[in-house]
Design a protein around this motif. Sequence first.
Motif, PDB file in Angstrom:
ATOM      1  N   ASN A 103    -128.009  63.371  -8.043  1.00  0.00           N
ATOM      2  CA  ASN A 103    -128.853  63.675  -6.888  1.00  0.00           C
ATOM      3  C   ASN A 103    -130.295  63.755  -7.344  1.00  0.00           C
ATOM      4  OD1 ASN A 103    -129.721  64.417  -4.360  1.00  0.00           O
ATOM      5  ND2 ASN A 103    -129.315  66.592  -4.723  1.00  0.00           N
ATOM      6  N   ILE A 104    -131.049  62.691  -7.124  1.00  0.00           N
ATOM      7  CA  ILE A 104    -132.447  62.638  -7.519  1.00  0.00           C
ATOM      8  C   ILE A 104    -133.313  62.927  -6.304  1.00  0.00           C
ATOM      9  CG2 ILE A 104    -134.271  61.133  -8.412  1.00  0.00           C
ATOM     10  CD1 ILE A 104    -132.136  59.658  -9.989  1.00  0.00           C
ATOM     11  N   LYS A 105    -134.282  63.782  -6.488  1.00  0.00           N
ATOM     12  CA  LYS A 105    -135.102  64.235  -5.367  1.00  0.00           C
ATOM     13  C   LYS A 105    -136.249  63.271  -5.101  1.00  0.00           C
ATOM     14  CE  LYS A 105    -132.731  67.981  -4.599  1.00  0.00           C
ATOM     15  NZ  LYS A 105    -131.971  68.139  -3.352  1.00  0.00           N
ATOM     16  N   VAL A 106    -135.948  62.190  -4.442  1.00  0.00           N
ATOM     17  CA  VAL A 106    -136.945  61.169  -4.112  1.00  0.00           C
ATOM     18  C   VAL A 106    -136.872  60.873  -2.621  1.00  0.00           C
ATOM     19  CG1 VAL A 106    -137.676  58.769  -4.476  1.00  0.00           C
ATOM     20  CG2 VAL A 106    -136.824  60.122  -6.407  1.00  0.00           C
ATOM     21  N   SER A 107    -138.012  60.876  -1.953  1.00  0.00           N
ATOM     22  CA  SER A 107    -138.070  60.484  -0.552  1.00  0.00           C
ATOM     23  C   SER A 107    -139.009  59.301  -0.396  1.00  0.00           C
ATOM     24  CB  SER A 107    -138.555  61.635   0.329  1.00  0.00           C
ATOM     25  OG  SER A 107    -137.515  62.561   0.548  1.00  0.00           O
ATOM     26  N   ILE A 108    -138.610  58.366   0.461  1.00  0.00           N
ATOM     27  CA  ILE A 108    -139.367  57.141   0.685  1.00  0.00           C
ATOM     28  C   ILE A 108    -139.937  57.173   2.100  1.00  0.00           C
ATOM     29  CG2 ILE A 108    -139.263  54.629   0.786  1.00  0.00           C
ATOM     30  CD1 ILE A 108    -136.867  54.782  -1.126  1.00  0.00           C
ATOM     31  N   VAL A 109    -141.246  57.027   2.201  1.00  0.00           N
ATOM     32  CA  VAL A 109    -141.926  56.983   3.492  1.00  0.00           C
ATOM     33  C   VAL A 109    -142.458  55.556   3.694  1.00  0.00           C
ATOM     34  CG1 VAL A 109    -143.814  57.884   4.899  1.00  0.00           C
ATOM     35  CG2 VAL A 109    -142.567  59.413   3.354  1.00  0.00           C
ATOM     36  N   ILE A 110    -142.009  54.907   4.758  1.00  0.00           N
ATOM     37  CA  ILE A 110    -142.388  53.523   5.032  1.00  0.00           C
ATOM     38  C   ILE A 110    -143.207  53.473   6.314  1.00  0.00           C
ATOM     39  CG2 ILE A 110    -141.554  51.158   5.392  1.00  0.00           C
ATOM     40  CD1 ILE A 110    -138.882  52.119   4.130  1.00  0.00           C
ATOM     41  N   CYS A 111    -144.390  52.884   6.231  1.00  0.00           N
ATOM     42  CA  CYS A 111    -145.218  52.667   7.421  1.00  0.00           C
ATOM     43  C   CYS A 111    -144.845  51.336   8.052  1.00  0.00           C
ATOM     44  CB  CYS A 111    -146.697  52.638   7.041  1.00  0.00           C
ATOM     45  SG  CYS A 111    -147.359  54.231   6.610  1.00  0.00           S
ATOM     46  N   HIS A 112    -144.573  51.358   9.339  1.00  0.00           N
ATOM     47  CA  HIS A 112    -144.213  50.126  10.047  1.00  0.00           C
ATOM     48  C   HIS A 112    -145.090  49.974  11.277  1.00  0.00           C
ATOM     49  CE1 HIS A 112    -142.092  46.875  11.860  1.00  0.00           C
ATOM     50  NE2 HIS A 112    -141.522  47.602  12.797  1.00  0.00           N
ATOM     51  N   TRP A 113    -145.630  48.766  11.441  1.00  0.00           N
ATOM     52  CA  TRP A 113    -146.444  48.459  12.616  1.00  0.00           C
ATOM     53  C   TRP A 113    -145.674  47.536  13.544  1.00  0.00           C
ATOM     54  CZ3 TRP A 113    -150.771  44.351  12.908  1.00  0.00           C
ATOM     55  CH2 TRP A 113    -151.357  44.368  14.184  1.00  0.00           C
ATOM     56  N   LYS A 114    -145.472  46.282  13.129  1.00  0.00           N
ATOM     57  CA  LYS A 114    -144.778  45.320  13.975  1.00  0.00           C
ATOM     58  C   LYS A 114    -144.130  44.260  13.096  1.00  0.00           C
ATOM     59  CE  LYS A 114    -148.722  42.185  14.600  1.00  0.00           C
ATOM     60  NZ  LYS A 114    -149.587  41.481  15.578  1.00  0.00           N
ATOM     61  N   GLY A 115    -143.283  43.420  13.707  1.00  0.00           N
ATOM     62  CA  GLY A 115    -142.685  42.306  12.985  1.00  0.00           C
ATOM     63  C   GLY A 115    -141.363  42.652  12.343  1.00  0.00           C
ATOM     64  N   ASN A 116    -140.728  41.625  11.758  1.00  0.00           N
ATOM     65  CA  ASN A 116    -139.379  41.766  11.209  1.00  0.00           C
ATOM     66  C   ASN A 116    -139.340  41.951   9.697  1.00  0.00           C
ATOM     67  OD1 ASN A 116    -138.207  41.405  13.787  1.00  0.00           O
ATOM     68  ND2 ASN A 116    -138.405  39.169  13.585  1.00  0.00           N
ATOM     69  N   LEU A 117    -140.493  41.980   9.035  1.00  0.00           N
ATOM     70  CA  LEU A 117    -140.476  42.149   7.582  1.00  0.00           C
ATOM     71  C   LEU A 117    -139.870  43.486   7.175  1.00  0.00           C
ATOM     72  CD1 LEU A 117    -143.979  40.648   6.698  1.00  0.00           C
ATOM     73  CD2 LEU A 117    -141.746  39.703   6.051  1.00  0.00           C
ATOM     74  N   ILE A 118    -139.928  44.479   8.056  1.00  0.00           N
ATOM     75  CA  ILE A 118    -139.321  45.775   7.780  1.00  0.00           C
ATOM     76  C   ILE A 118    -137.833  45.649   7.469  1.00  0.00           C
ATOM     77  CG2 ILE A 118    -138.961  46.185  10.270  1.00  0.00           C
ATOM     78  CD1 ILE A 118    -139.697  48.940   7.717  1.00  0.00           C
ATOM     79  N   GLU A 119    -137.167  44.666   8.080  1.00  0.00           N
ATOM     80  CA  GLU A 119    -135.737  44.453   7.823  1.00  0.00           C
ATOM     81  C   GLU A 119    -135.515  44.056   6.364  1.00  0.00           C
ATOM     82  OE1 GLU A 119    -133.364  44.922  10.032  1.00  0.00           O
ATOM     83  OE2 GLU A 119    -134.511  45.128  11.900  1.00  0.00           O
ATOM     84  N   ARG A 120    -136.378  43.208   5.828  1.00  0.00           N
ATOM     85  CA  ARG A 120    -136.259  42.797   4.433  1.00  0.00           C
ATOM     86  C   ARG A 120    -136.513  43.976   3.501  1.00  0.00           C
ATOM     87  NH1 ARG A 120    -138.791  36.738   3.899  1.00  0.00           N
ATOM     88  NH2 ARG A 120    -138.193  37.144   1.742  1.00  0.00           N
ATOM     89  N   CYS A 121    -137.473  44.802   3.871  1.00  0.00           N
ATOM     90  CA  CYS A 121    -137.776  45.981   3.063  1.00  0.00           C
ATOM     91  C   CYS A 121    -136.573  46.916   2.977  1.00  0.00           C
ATOM     92  CB  CYS A 121    -138.985  46.700   3.652  1.00  0.00           C
ATOM     93  SG  CYS A 121    -139.456  48.221   2.796  1.00  0.00           S
ATOM     94  N   LEU A 122    -136.011  47.254   4.138  1.00  0.00           N
ATOM     95  CA  LEU A 122    -134.895  48.205   4.167  1.00  0.00           C
ATOM     96  C   LEU A 122    -133.647  47.626   3.518  1.00  0.00           C
ATOM     97  CD1 LEU A 122    -135.458  49.650   7.751  1.00  0.00           C
ATOM     98  CD2 LEU A 122    -135.867  50.805   5.563  1.00  0.00           C
ATOM     99  N   LYS A 123    -133.424  46.345   3.668  1.00  0.00           N
ATOM    100  CA  LYS A 123    -132.272  45.710   3.033  1.00  0.00           C
ATOM    101  C   LYS A 123    -132.387  45.782   1.509  1.00  0.00           C
ATOM    102  CE  LYS A 123    -129.323  41.621   3.316  1.00  0.00           C
ATOM    103  NZ  LYS A 123    -128.163  42.435   3.719  1.00  0.00           N
ATOM    104  N   SER A 124    -133.595  45.582   1.001  1.00  0.00           N
ATOM    105  CA  SER A 124    -133.786  45.664  -0.455  1.00  0.00           C
ATOM    106  C   SER A 124    -133.535  47.075  -0.962  1.00  0.00           C
ATOM    107  CB  SER A 124    -135.198  45.201  -0.830  1.00  0.00           C
ATOM    108  OG  SER A 124    -136.190  46.131  -0.433  1.00  0.00           O
ATOM    109  N   LEU A 125    -133.815  48.081  -0.137  1.00  0.00           N
ATOM    110  CA  LEU A 125    -133.601  49.465  -0.558  1.00  0.00           C
ATOM    111  C   LEU A 125    -132.129  49.827  -0.642  1.00  0.00           C
ATOM    112  CD1 LEU A 125    -136.436  51.284   1.433  1.00  0.00           C
ATOM    113  CD2 LEU A 125    -136.309  50.943  -1.035  1.00  0.00           C
ATOM    114  N   GLU A 126    -131.269  49.063   0.009  1.00  0.00           N
ATOM    115  CA  GLU A 126    -129.831  49.316  -0.078  1.00  0.00           C
ATOM    116  C   GLU A 126    -129.310  49.119  -1.491  1.00  0.00           C
ATOM    117  OE1 GLU A 126    -127.998  46.774   2.783  1.00  0.00           O
ATOM    118  OE2 GLU A 126    -128.890  47.796   4.515  1.00  0.00           O
ATOM    119  N   LYS A 127    -130.012  48.328  -2.291  1.00  0.00           N
ATOM    120  CA  LYS A 127    -129.583  48.015  -3.658  1.00  0.00           C
ATOM    121  C   LYS A 127    -130.221  48.932  -4.697  1.00  0.00           C
ATOM    122  CE  LYS A 127    -129.207  43.140  -2.328  1.00  0.00           C
ATOM    123  NZ  LYS A 127    -129.701  41.762  -2.586  1.00  0.00           N
ATOM    124  N   VAL A 128    -131.138  49.794  -4.255  1.00  0.00           N
ATOM    125  CA  VAL A 128    -131.832  50.671  -5.196  1.00  0.00           C
ATOM    126  C   VAL A 128    -130.847  51.671  -5.785  1.00  0.00           C
ATOM    127  CG1 VAL A 128    -133.543  52.519  -5.337  1.00  0.00           C
ATOM    128  CG2 VAL A 128    -134.094  50.396  -4.152  1.00  0.00           C
TER     129      VAL A 128
END
Length: 324
Positions: free
Chosen positions: A3-28
């Motif tokens: 259990n590592i105490k790390v929080s990720i804050v992502i700023c999102h405005w518009k568009g679908n690139l956020i999907e690629r970002c979140l998908k990559s985080l699934e592998k972290v």
Amino acid sequence: MENIKVSIVICHWKGNLIERCLKSLEKVNVNTQKIVISSDINFHYYPNVDIYHLGLNEPAYKRNWGAMIITREQYLVFLDDDTEISKHCIRRMYETLERHSEIGMIYATLYKMDNHEIIDTSGSFLSWNGFLYETYLKRPHELITPILSAKSACCMVRKSVFMQVGKFDQDYCIYGEETDLSWRVWQAGYRVVIRNDAVAYHAFETPLKPKSYYNPYYIHYHGCKNYITTLLKNLPSNRLYIALLNAGIWFIMGLAMLFKNRQAGIWIFQGIWYNIKNFKYIWRKRQEIQKTADHSYWKLIYKSPPLSYYFQRFSEYWWHQLHS
């Protein structure tokens, strides 16, 4: 997994690139809490992600707001929605902060999302005229490099340090807010570094993120305003002349821009005027920072590139006007 105490804050405005970002985080390979602060009300669900909606599209405000939601975590990761994270990126940043108590903030090395061989940034330094000297180096023999700052598209900071230095300055809105934060981390007695094997991929200024994504008002007004403000707040007293020199260069650029893009020139002059009109307010911020500032870091964050570097950067700004 521990259990590592790390929080990720992502700023999102518009568009679908956020999907690629979140998908990559699934592998972290680190246990994290993931928070998205979104201006897009249509983006309302992604598995194992907490989503909050803010109508205001100001990254500095969004990041501070997201950080205040988090109550227990020791480390904050800030991501932009146009990034993809490599599997080991966050763990390597985390391990660096765990092993080096003198480091307060760490950046990932960014590569272009459309071409993983091209570096988007490997860190920036302050130069003699107040503008940033951004580097594009792989540094194979240097795992961790002290820098002034990099791009906050992917960075990690100790939450205690983040709170100690006053978080992001919300008067910045966008552009340069990470440089100002990093500089204050240095002045608080900590180091700011970039790690060459903590890698993320950035869509900034690639075909994946067309020019319609960029707000020209933000680029010219906040780009100019924030550069000068950062220098006024953070320069050592014996180097404050750099702020005047920097403002003079912006003034010349504004005059020149009037002949190419009149509105851009006007925005630049408004950025200069902001610092004149609010000088006392900015100076009070400076006085608060400088009360306990440690300037022994100067040689680590100051470098001067060849003149050809400035010609190239100003040429890019003149012709493409994507960022300053």
